[in-house]
Design an enzyme around this catalytic site. Structure first.
Site: not given
Ligand code: S3P
Length: 435
Positions: A24-25, A94, A122, A165, A313
């Protein structure tokens, strides 16, 4: 609002070889960065899921032509963003809203970023603060979406990020592409590094030294040709299912093994899990490989410090593993869980309690004494994909038939979740509920 539910019964002997949808990322980044690269970016293995489709639709709303060769294959003509006709809707994503905010701050036109009621709850101050330090004209009422962004000249900064983060790091670095001078982010721990890897592959001058990342704008970004590897965060549900269900032996192929993401494997192995990992190659600059999981007797463990961000996650599914492990599991330093799609500590503790579990919540984690016997009930996914899937895996080791209401949200990251688990031999299916 009720929607589809999962019906799950206890399982025996999960077997087989399978894979999981694309990361997903990386899929979010592929469409957003592909929109910035000058020319034709090709993406295969792209995750078509609720969250990533929202990012793709936003990029298209910015005038970027995208050809859908198939559901999982995209051709993006990047290099020019145009003013959108209305607010960009990131729905529940998010990552989507925080990353695109960084890009939008550097554009010569105005934009509004918005999403679902859940996304509007959020916290956004974490990106507003550094972006405003860079000179961005970004504002929000009560530090929540919708975000309004107006054109401004950005300048590079050195940002000491208060939390580890990847979303915040990425928003700042992406804004840095459009800033005068270099931008440095100092992270307190090793948050996932997909942004650094992908921007570097696109020819951006980005250098990591320990926990400091420095980006110096150096002109046009090159387009990419990449295959997105399988998501370790989706694999985690299958890994824990195979560990908990007696007589299981499952192999997952094509999984992203990036060290900033594999904390769950380290922690489960420390709990006594029989998991073997074989690296088979590289995809999109990320190590990829096979993971073989055999049913194992688990014991409790302590989790805290840097590994927390490497498995941020995976705590909902770790809770399920801990309930079936012998002895005490203690999780610390995981306060970030309280600001995910839901407050994942309290939502998971509350839903698992309906199955008879006893979990002690702490401010930054939880304590579980196992093993605990679970008995079937109707539980609720709270529009949080990882909650829905974790509760479904719990159903595989729960006496009776567990009903997980709000199954549809599993598709935010893992379309076909129930079908994949059923394909390994589990008794799980989706049932349509009357609205
Ligand atoms: C993500 C970063 C994480 C993760 C999210 C995906 C990303 O959040 O929890 O599901 O793709 O950069 P944080 O960076 O806010 O911890």
């Amino acid at each position: 609002m009720a929607n589809d539910c999962f019906k799950v019964r206890p399982a025996r002997g999960l077997k087989g070889r399978t894979t999981v949808p694309g990361d997903k990322s990386i899929s979010h980044r592929a469409v957003m960065f592909g929109a910035l690269g000058k020319g034709t970016t090709k993406v295969r293995g792209w995750l078509s899921a609720g969250d990533t489709e929202a990012s793709l639709a936003s990029v298209q709303a910015l005038g970027v032509p995208v050809e859908r060769v198939s559901q999982h294959e995209l051709i993006i003509q990047g290099g020019q963003l145009l003013p959108p006709d209305g607010p960009l809707n990131l729905v529940n994503a998010g990552t989507g809203i925080r990353l695109i905010a960084g890009i939008m701050c550097g554009q010569p036109f105005e934009s509004v970023l918005d999403g679902s009621e859940q996304l509007r709850r959020r916290p956004m101050k974490r990106i507003l603060t550094p972006l405003q330090m860079m000179g961005a004209n970004i504002s929000a009422v009560n530090d929540r979406a919708p975000l309004t962004i107006k054109p401004a000249q950005l300048r590079g900064i050195k940002y000491d990020m208060p939390m580890a983060s990847a979303q915040v790091k990425s928003a700042v670095l992406l804004a840095g592409l459009f800033a005068r001078g270099a931008t440095a982010v100092v992270q307190p721990g090793p948050a996932r590094d997909h942004t650094e890897r992908m921007l570097s592959a696109m020819g951006v001058d980005i250098v990591t030294d320990g926990n400091t990342i420095v980006l110096t704008p150096n002109g046009e970004l090159r387009p990419m040709d990449l295959t997105v590897p399988g998501d370790i965060s989706s694999a985690a549900f299958l890994i824990v299912a195979a560990l908990l269900v007696p007589d299981s032996d499952v192999t997952l192929t094509g999984i992203n093994l990036n060290k900033t993401r594999t904390g769950i494997i380290d922690v489960l192995q420390a709990m006594g899990a029989d998991i073997s990992v074989t690296e088979t190659g590289l995809e999109a600059g990320e190590p990829v490989g096979e993971i073989r999981i055999k049913h194992s007797a688990l014991k409790g463990t302590e989790v805290g410090g840097d590994v927390v961000v490497e498995m941020i996650d995976e705590f909902p599914i770790l809770m399920v593993a801990a309930l079936r492990a012998e002895g005490r599991t203690v999780v610390r330093d995981a306060q970030e869980l309280r600001v995910k799609e839901t407050d994942r500590i309290s939502v998971m503790a509350g839903e698992l309690a309906k199955l008879g579990a006893q979990i002690t919540e702490t401010a930054d984690g939880f304590i579980i004494d196992g093993p605990q016997r679970l008995t079937a009930a109707t539980v609720y996914g709270h529009d949080d994909h990882r909650v829905s899937m974790s509760l479904s895996v719990a159903g595989l080791v729960t006496e009776g038939e567990t009903t997980v209401l709000d199954a549809r949200c599993a598709g935010d990251s893992f379309p076909g979740f129930a079908e994949t688990v059923a394909g390994l031999g589990a008794d799980i299916h989706v049932e349509l509920l009357q609205q």
